[in-house]
Design an enzyme around this catalytic site. Structure first.
Site, PDB file in Angstrom:
ATOM      1  N   HIS A  81     -36.765 -11.282  24.504  1.00  0.00           N
ATOM      2  CA  HIS A  81     -37.938 -12.308  24.577  1.00  0.00           C
ATOM      3  C   HIS A  81     -37.425 -13.756  25.018  1.00  0.00           C
ATOM      4  O   HIS A  81     -36.392 -14.396  24.603  1.00  0.00           O
ATOM      5  CB  HIS A  81     -38.471 -12.442  23.096  1.00  0.00           C
ATOM      6  CG  HIS A  81     -39.325 -11.317  22.738  1.00  0.00           C
ATOM      7  ND1 HIS A  81     -40.409 -11.314  21.828  1.00  0.00           N
ATOM      8  CD2 HIS A  81     -39.347  -9.931  23.387  1.00  0.00           C
ATOM      9  CE1 HIS A  81     -41.166 -10.245  22.057  1.00  0.00           C
ATOM     10  NE2 HIS A  81     -40.490  -9.553  22.615  1.00  0.00           N
ATOM     11  N   TYR A 210     -46.800 -17.864  16.341  1.00  0.00           N
ATOM     12  CA  TYR A 210     -46.888 -18.357  14.881  1.00  0.00           C
ATOM     13  C   TYR A 210     -47.944 -19.432  14.811  1.00  0.00           C
ATOM     14  O   TYR A 210     -48.300 -20.194  15.833  1.00  0.00           O
ATOM     15  CB  TYR A 210     -45.433 -19.246  14.876  1.00  0.00           C
ATOM     16  CG  TYR A 210     -44.202 -18.603  14.931  1.00  0.00           C
ATOM     17  CD1 TYR A 210     -43.610 -17.961  15.857  1.00  0.00           C
ATOM     18  CD2 TYR A 210     -43.442 -18.586  13.567  1.00  0.00           C
ATOM     19  CE1 TYR A 210     -42.228 -17.336  15.797  1.00  0.00           C
ATOM     20  CE2 TYR A 210     -42.456 -18.105  13.436  1.00  0.00           C
ATOM     21  CZ  TYR A 210     -41.677 -17.344  14.443  1.00  0.00           C
ATOM     22  OH  TYR A 210     -40.492 -16.829  14.467  1.00  0.00           O
ATOM     23  N   PRO A 302     -38.126 -17.289   5.847  1.00  0.00           N
ATOM     24  CA  PRO A 302     -38.068 -16.495   7.236  1.00  0.00           C
ATOM     25  C   PRO A 302     -38.684 -17.054   8.471  1.00  0.00           C
ATOM     26  O   PRO A 302     -38.647 -16.341   9.470  1.00  0.00           O
ATOM     27  CB  PRO A 302     -38.714 -14.954   6.986  1.00  0.00           C
ATOM     28  CG  PRO A 302     -39.584 -15.238   5.738  1.00  0.00           C
ATOM     29  CD  PRO A 302     -39.166 -16.492   5.084  1.00  0.00           C
ATOM     30  N   LYS A 306     -33.798 -16.954  10.565  1.00  0.00           N
ATOM     31  CA  LYS A 306     -32.342 -17.179  10.613  1.00  0.00           C
ATOM     32  C   LYS A 306     -31.706 -16.217   9.589  1.00  0.00           C
ATOM     33  O   LYS A 306     -30.297 -16.225   9.656  1.00  0.00           O
ATOM     34  CB  LYS A 306     -32.505 -18.543  10.286  1.00  0.00           C
ATOM     35  CG  LYS A 306     -32.499 -19.473  11.401  1.00  0.00           C
ATOM     36  CD  LYS A 306     -31.832 -19.386  12.389  1.00  0.00           C
ATOM     37  CE  LYS A 306     -32.623 -20.207  13.811  1.00  0.00           C
ATOM     38  NZ  LYS A 306     -31.809 -19.675  14.774  1.00  0.00           N
ATOM     39  N   TYR A 394     -34.479 -22.360  17.528  1.00  0.00           N
ATOM     40  CA  TYR A 394     -34.813 -20.848  17.378  1.00  0.00           C
ATOM     41  C   TYR A 394     -33.724 -19.945  17.860  1.00  0.00           C
ATOM     42  O   TYR A 394     -33.304 -19.011  17.552  1.00  0.00           O
ATOM     43  CB  TYR A 394     -36.021 -20.719  18.074  1.00  0.00           C
ATOM     44  CG  TYR A 394     -36.960 -19.735  17.707  1.00  0.00           C
ATOM     45  CD1 TYR A 394     -36.523 -18.430  18.287  1.00  0.00           C
ATOM     46  CD2 TYR A 394     -37.630 -19.755  16.657  1.00  0.00           C
ATOM     47  CE1 TYR A 394     -37.144 -17.337  17.931  1.00  0.00           C
ATOM     48  CE2 TYR A 394     -38.490 -18.475  16.121  1.00  0.00           C
ATOM     49  CZ  TYR A 394     -38.142 -17.429  16.974  1.00  0.00           C
ATOM     50  OH  TYR A 394     -38.791 -16.133  16.457  1.00  0.00           O
TER      51      TYR A 394
HETATM   52  C1  PHB Z   1     -40.031 -10.132  12.172  1.00  0.00           C
HETATM   53  O1  PHB Z   1     -40.124  -9.452  13.133  1.00  0.00           O
HETATM   54  O2  PHB Z   1     -40.058  -9.460  10.966  1.00  0.00           O
HETATM   55  C2  PHB Z   1     -39.990 -11.689  12.114  1.00  0.00           C
HETATM   56  C3  PHB Z   1     -39.868 -12.238  13.158  1.00  0.00           C
HETATM   57  C4  PHB Z   1     -39.710 -13.821  13.010  1.00  0.00           C
HETATM   58  C5  PHB Z   1     -39.930 -14.497  11.900  1.00  0.00           C
HETATM   59  C6  PHB Z   1     -39.886 -13.730  10.726  1.00  0.00           C
HETATM   60  C7  PHB Z   1     -40.032 -12.309  10.832  1.00  0.00           C
HETATM   61  O3  PHB Z   1     -39.820 -15.858  12.060  1.00  0.00           O
END
Ligand code: PHB
Ligand code: APR
Length: 400
Positions: A81, A210, A302, A306, A394
């Site tokens: 990605h 997000y 989450p 990280k 990130y």
């Molecule tokens: C996930 O794919 O479970 C996931 C992805 C990004 C995040 C948290 C969880 O910030």
């Protein structure tokens, strides 16, 4: 014909408590370096392999899996990605990683799959990895021969080690090996949790989304071209059973809503769970011959993706330190382990706190605080410097 039980080792160089990503990757790196270790895991193999967790791998994590021969399926099935999308006020803004970070990207590959791959390799190589082997105590941290006491097959056992590494997560026992008051815990709890779902439906966006909304945060992620992973902010103590599929999809629709042509595809939800949000750091990450790695030493919310990558970074540093010690007898790397890792840990703690407090709408949040959040998001859209700061954090950087 009954299979004779595998003789349980009474002694090893590195005793590893816990077979999550930290313990398994450490064991794999040590095995490849010819350093013997024994992994003791309290749960069953099935339980460990099915535990739904994160899904974003930084390049350093991917590189470590590749160098340890554990990335064959990741390279075949993982998704590279090059960015994420932020949403607020019905706007969309894509943060492009390569142009902002000198070519870096992330990989989407579920933690469950990382764990399965590592377990398969370790067992395939005959490396000592015991499931159903809960550790009751780690003693002798300040001696040359720390001991791990565990049960397996209904009997008590003791494993004598040169070093013990606690990879036993937030609820593990290894931290107790340090004397009372020797370790300091820094903590922050958040006034909300995440309701996470798995759904048998193709992700409605090519990259992660997000979303900040007055109704609360939402995240669109994925596990494959046909499986979506989605999260929505819920109050602490939420019962996942209180959320019907329809209610979940309706709420996600409301939080992802944007002007223009985009819609969220729906499908059967196959898994629901609620996870609390907290930040925790234990310092130092070592006491004598007992060291801590991964969630045993630190927890992040989450939002910054990280957790798994911090666990991997810890054990990459630790494996290098053990290799130096095994090759030269020098403990310089082991002595520097905690300080080396804590620099990355605190950077990730800050980034995870930034993403969490910028994107979530806390209960009773003032309009002033909401305006600050929207101003920060507008800044990311308007300034390449602000966008680069988010992108750099990130994607992460080289380890150590
Ligand atoms: C996930 O794919 O479970 C996931 C992805 C990004 C995040 C948290 C969880 O910030
Ligand atoms: N004895 C043996 N094993 C134990 C004990 C014990 N007393 N206590 C805990 N364990 C095991 C757990 O069953 C689990 O399998 O230790 C393992 C810890 O794994 P994780 O909690 O996954 O922690 P870690 O390996 O550091 O990986 C961090 O996992 O929890 C996620 O979000 C987190 O993505 C991050 C990653």
């Amino acid at each position: 014909m009954t299979v004779p039980p595998v003789p349980l080792p009474a002694r090893t160089t590195v005793g590893v408590v816990g077979a999550g990503p930290a313990g398994l990757l450490l064991a794999r790196l040590l095995h490849r370096a010819g350093i013997d270790c024994v992994v003791l895991e309290s749960r069953t193999r099935d339980y460990v392999e099915q535990r739904q967790r994160a899904g974003i791998l930084e390049q350093a994590t991917v590189d470590a899996l590749r160098s340890s021969g554990a990335a064959e399926r990741l390279d075949r099935e993982g998704l590279a990605h090059d960015g994420v999308e932020l949403r607020w006020g019905r706007r969309r803004h894509r943060v492009d990683f390569p142009s902002l970070t000198g070519g870096r990207r992330v990989w989407v590959y579920a933690q469950t799959e990382v764990v399965k791959d590592l377990i398969g390799l370790q067992l395939g190589d005959g490396a000592p990895l015991l499931f159903d082997a809960p550790v009751s105590a780690v003693v002798g941290a300040d001696t040359a021969r720390p001991l791990v006491r565990y049960t397996h097959g209904g009997a008590e056992h003791t494993l004598a080690c040169d070093y013990v590494v606690g990879c036993d997560g937030f609820h593990g026992v290894t931290r107790n090996a340090a004397p009372e008051g020797a370790l300091t815990t820094f903590e922050r709890a958040y006034p909300y949790s995440w309701l996470g779902v798995l759904a048998d439906v193709a992700p409605s966006n090519d990259e992660l989304v997000y979303a900040h909304s007055p109704r609360g945060f939402a995240l669109l992620s994925m596990r494959s071209p046909t499986v979506s992973r989605l999260y929505l902010q819920v109050p602490n103590g939420t019962d996942p059973g209180a959320w019907t599929d329809e209610r979940i999809w309706d709420e996600l629709d409301a939080r992802f809503a944007v002007d223009g042509d985009w819609s969220l595809a729906r499908g059967p939800i196959t898994q629901k769970s609620v996870l609390p949000m907290r930040s925790v750091v234990t310092e130092p990450m070592r006491w004598g011959r007992v060291l801590l790695a991964g969630d045993a030493a630190h927890i992040v919310p989450p939002t910054g993706a990280k957790g798994l990558n911090l666990a991997a970074a810890d054990v990459i540093v630790l494996a290098r330190a053990f290799e130096q010690w095994a090759r030269t007898g020098s403990t310089a790397g082991l002595d520097a382990y905690s300080d080396t890792c804590l620099r990355r840990v605190w950077r990730a703690e800050h980034f995870s706190w930034f993403m969490t407090t910028t994107l979530h709408t806390a209960p009773g949040q003032s309009d002033f605080d909401t305006r600050l959040q929207l101003s920060q998001l507008d800044r990311v859209a308007a300034s390449a410097h602000a966008a680069a700061e988010l992108a750099e954090n990130y994607v992460g950087g080289p380890v150590g």
